[in-house]
Design a protein around this motif. Structure first.
Motif, PDB file in Angstrom:
ATOM      1  N   HIS A   1       0.840  -1.200   0.000  1.00 18.75           N
ATOM      2  CA  HIS A   1       0.000   0.000   0.000  1.00 18.75           C
ATOM      3  C   HIS A   1       0.881   1.259   0.000  1.00 18.75           C
ATOM      4  CE1 HIS A   1      -3.691   2.175   0.481  1.00 18.75           C
ATOM      5  NE2 HIS A   1      -3.270   2.782   1.585  1.00 18.75           N
ATOM      6  N   TYR A   2       1.923   1.225   0.824  1.00 18.30           N
ATOM      7  CA  TYR A   2       2.823   2.387   0.886  1.00 18.30           C
ATOM      8  C   TYR A   2       3.439   2.666  -0.480  1.00 18.30           C
ATOM      9  CZ  TYR A   2       6.724   5.443   1.702  1.00 18.30           C
ATOM     10  OH  TYR A   2       7.589   6.502   1.613  1.00 18.30           O
ATOM     11  N   TRP A   3       4.042   1.629  -1.090  1.00 20.37           N
ATOM     12  CA  TRP A   3       4.763   1.853  -2.353  1.00 20.37           C
ATOM     13  C   TRP A   3       3.815   2.200  -3.500  1.00 20.37           C
ATOM     14  CZ3 TRP A   3       9.366   3.396  -2.081  1.00 20.37           C
ATOM     15  CH2 TRP A   3      10.296   2.848  -1.193  1.00 20.37           C
TER      16      TRP A   3
ATOM     17  N   GLU B   1      -4.233  12.525  -4.682  1.00 26.62           N
ATOM     18  CA  GLU B   1      -3.734  13.690  -3.949  1.00 26.62           C
ATOM     19  C   GLU B   1      -2.423  13.350  -3.250  1.00 26.62           C
ATOM     20  OE1 GLU B   1      -4.804  16.397  -0.169  1.00 26.62           O
ATOM     21  OE2 GLU B   1      -6.341  15.016  -0.907  1.00 26.62           O
ATOM     22  N   VAL B   2      -1.464  14.235  -3.360  1.00 26.26           N
ATOM     23  CA  VAL B   2      -0.169  14.004  -2.721  1.00 26.26           C
ATOM     24  C   VAL B   2      -0.251  14.334  -1.229  1.00 26.26           C
ATOM     25  CG1 VAL B   2       2.232  14.766  -2.640  1.00 26.26           C
ATOM     26  CG2 VAL B   2       1.094  14.441  -4.826  1.00 26.26           C
ATOM     27  N   ALA B   3       0.221  13.436  -0.423  1.00 30.58           N
ATOM     28  CA  ALA B   3       0.216  13.622   1.030  1.00 30.58           C
ATOM     29  C   ALA B   3       1.615  14.040   1.499  1.00 30.58           C
ATOM     30  CB  ALA B   3      -0.229  12.326   1.702  1.00 30.58           C
TER      31      ALA B   3
ATOM     32  N   GLU C   1      -3.214   9.583  -1.596  1.00 27.59           N
ATOM     33  CA  GLU C   1      -4.381   8.967  -0.951  1.00 27.59           C
ATOM     34  C   GLU C   1      -5.004   7.909  -1.860  1.00 27.59           C
ATOM     35  OE1 GLU C   1      -5.030   9.565   2.033  1.00 27.59           O
ATOM     36  OE2 GLU C   1      -3.811  11.351   2.299  1.00 27.59           O
ATOM     37  N   LEU C   2      -5.115   6.687  -1.376  1.00 25.53           N
ATOM     38  CA  LEU C   2      -5.734   5.594  -2.134  1.00 25.53           C
ATOM     39  C   LEU C   2      -6.280   4.584  -1.133  1.00 25.53           C
ATOM     40  CD1 LEU C   2      -3.163   4.530  -4.903  1.00 25.53           C
ATOM     41  CD2 LEU C   2      -5.384   5.566  -5.289  1.00 25.53           C
ATOM     42  N   SER C   3      -7.366   3.881  -1.464  1.00 23.46           N
ATOM     43  CA  SER C   3      -7.871   2.858  -0.552  1.00 23.46           C
ATOM     44  C   SER C   3      -6.988   1.604  -0.637  1.00 23.46           C
ATOM     45  CB  SER C   3      -9.309   2.495  -0.932  1.00 23.46           C
ATOM     46  OG  SER C   3      -9.278   1.750  -2.132  1.00 23.46           O
ATOM     47  N   THR C   4      -7.067   0.755   0.393  1.00 20.64           N
ATOM     48  CA  THR C   4      -6.243  -0.467   0.376  1.00 20.64           C
ATOM     49  C   THR C   4      -6.682  -1.414  -0.748  1.00 20.64           C
ATOM     50  OG1 THR C   4      -7.504  -0.896   2.382  1.00 20.64           O
ATOM     51  CG2 THR C   4      -5.127  -0.896   2.598  1.00 20.64           C
ATOM     52  N   ASP C   5      -7.974  -1.426  -1.058  1.00 21.59           N
ATOM     53  CA  ASP C   5      -8.460  -2.261  -2.166  1.00 21.59           C
ATOM     54  C   ASP C   5      -7.792  -1.876  -3.480  1.00 21.59           C
ATOM     55  OD1 ASP C   5     -10.099  -3.658  -0.610  1.00 21.59           O
ATOM     56  OD2 ASP C   5     -11.992  -2.760  -1.300  1.00 21.59           O
ATOM     57  N   ALA C   6      -7.663  -0.556  -3.661  1.00 22.09           N
ATOM     58  CA  ALA C   6      -7.127  -0.051  -4.928  1.00 22.09           C
ATOM     59  C   ALA C   6      -5.667  -0.444  -5.127  1.00 22.09           C
ATOM     60  CB  ALA C   6      -7.269   1.466  -4.984  1.00 22.09           C
TER      61      ALA C   6
END
Ligand SMILES: NC(=O)c1ccc[n+]([C@@H]2O[C@H](COP(=O)([O-])OP(=O)(O)OC[C@H]3O[C@@H](n4cnc5c(N)ncnc54)[C@H](O)[C@@H]3O)[C@@H](O)[C@H]2O)c1
Ligand SMILES: [Zn+2]
Length: 285
Positions: free
Chosen positions: A65-67, A159-161, A167-172
């Motif tokens: 998820h991070y990468w 969106e850059v954090a 920002e992205l959901s874990t499913d994505a």
């Protein structure tokens, strides 16, 4: 209001005159370069949830998820350019006022502005370290490998954090493929200090070496909420060294500060550099 008219500005210039100054910088120094902070007036409304060290090291899904988010966020993060505040600090160093910078930022913008003595307390996002063999490599090289493994991924908008993630959901991100270390196939981690992780002892030692050669501390754009930065304020206070804080909003070090200026780094630092005898034209940018 011109920065020179801000309450505390004259005291700030007077306090630092003739001193060997070590500067501690935080995310507030880079907001004017377009990189959001964690605890500024803008960000407080959005709940940020940066990854914890334990989750990253312990869970393959957390790393994926991070990468996956970072693959989207990195190109924009790396486009950030130094602002007038970064440049003023570099001039102050060239003039011999500032002896070096201890930064909590991971964006390398001080170096891009020409600062030479910079201790990166929390590492740099431009580097990647293998958790298995220790090999240090370039974030851009990993970006290319992630692109090859995940065609089309980087063009997705998000969106850059603050830490270069998006920002992205874990499913994505479940299908994202994470490359291993190019040397040993091991687990790769950005070479930054995550929440719940200690600053490497060599880095802390280097920061103290810089600190020990100075007799005044200037804090710029940091809430000082993170102890790894705040400890320098504690030590300066214990040594009765002058402490100045330039920050928008309150900080944890306010009680220890001799002088506080509430202003934007990009406006106040150039005025400070001028007041202390360096002008933008005295040094090639
Ligand atoms: N640019 C980066 O590399 C970056 C960005 C976000 C977070 N981080 C990481 O997160 C941690 C955050 O702690 P921190 O104390 O550095 O940041 P922080 O977000 O806790 O505090 C930043 C402070 O700067 C102030 N500020 C914002 N814009 C300003 C401006 N233009 N001029 C003056 N002040 C301004 C804010 O009001 C806030 O008080 C750091 O340890 C860092 O590793 C890094
Ligand atoms: Zn390796």
């Amino acid at each position: 209001m011109p920065p020179e008219a801000l309450p505390g500005f004259d005291d700030l210039a007077y306090l630092l005159q003739g001193q060997r100054v070590v500067v501690l910088t935080g995310a507030g120094c880079s907001t004017e370069s377009g990189i959001p902070d964690y605890r500024g007036p803008e960000t407080r409304r959005k709940a940020r949830n940066p990854i914890k060290y334990r989750a990253f090291v312990g869970e393959a899904a957390a790393r994926r998820h991070y990468w996956a988010r970072s693959a989207i966020g990195w190109p924009r993060f790396k486009q950030a350019r130094p602002n007038d505040g970064h440049r003023a600090l570099a001039r102050l160093e060239a003039a011999g006022v500032v002896r070096g910078i201890i930064t909590q930022n991971v964006d390398r913008l001080h170096q891009a502005a020409g600062s030479e003595r910079v201790v990166e307390l929390h590492g740099a996002l431009a580097e990647v370290r293998c958790l298995d063999c220790g090999h240090l490599s370039d974030r851009d090289a990993l970006q290319a490998r992630m692109g090859a493994l995940n065609p089309g991924w980087q063009t997705r908008s998000a969106e850059v954090a603050p830490d270069g993630d998006a920002e992205l959901s874990t499913d994505a991100t479940a299908d994202f493929r994470v490359p291993g270390c190019a040397t040993c196939g091991g687990v790769l981690k950005p070479n930054v200090v995550f929440f719940g992780e200690n600053v490497p002892s060599e880095t802390v030692d280097d920061a103290w070496r810089l600190f020990d050669g100075c007799d005044a501390l200037l804090v710029v754009g940091s809430s000082l909420a993170v102890y790894s930065g705040y400890r320098f304020v504690r030590e300066a206070a214990a040594r009765r060294h002058p402490i100045a804080i330039l920050n928008l909003g309150a900080t944890r070090g306010d009680a220890e500060a001799w002088v506080r200026v509430q202003g934007r780094c990009g406006r106040v630092l150039p005025a400070l550099a001028e007041a202390l005898g360096t002008s933008p034209s005295s040094r090639a940018a």
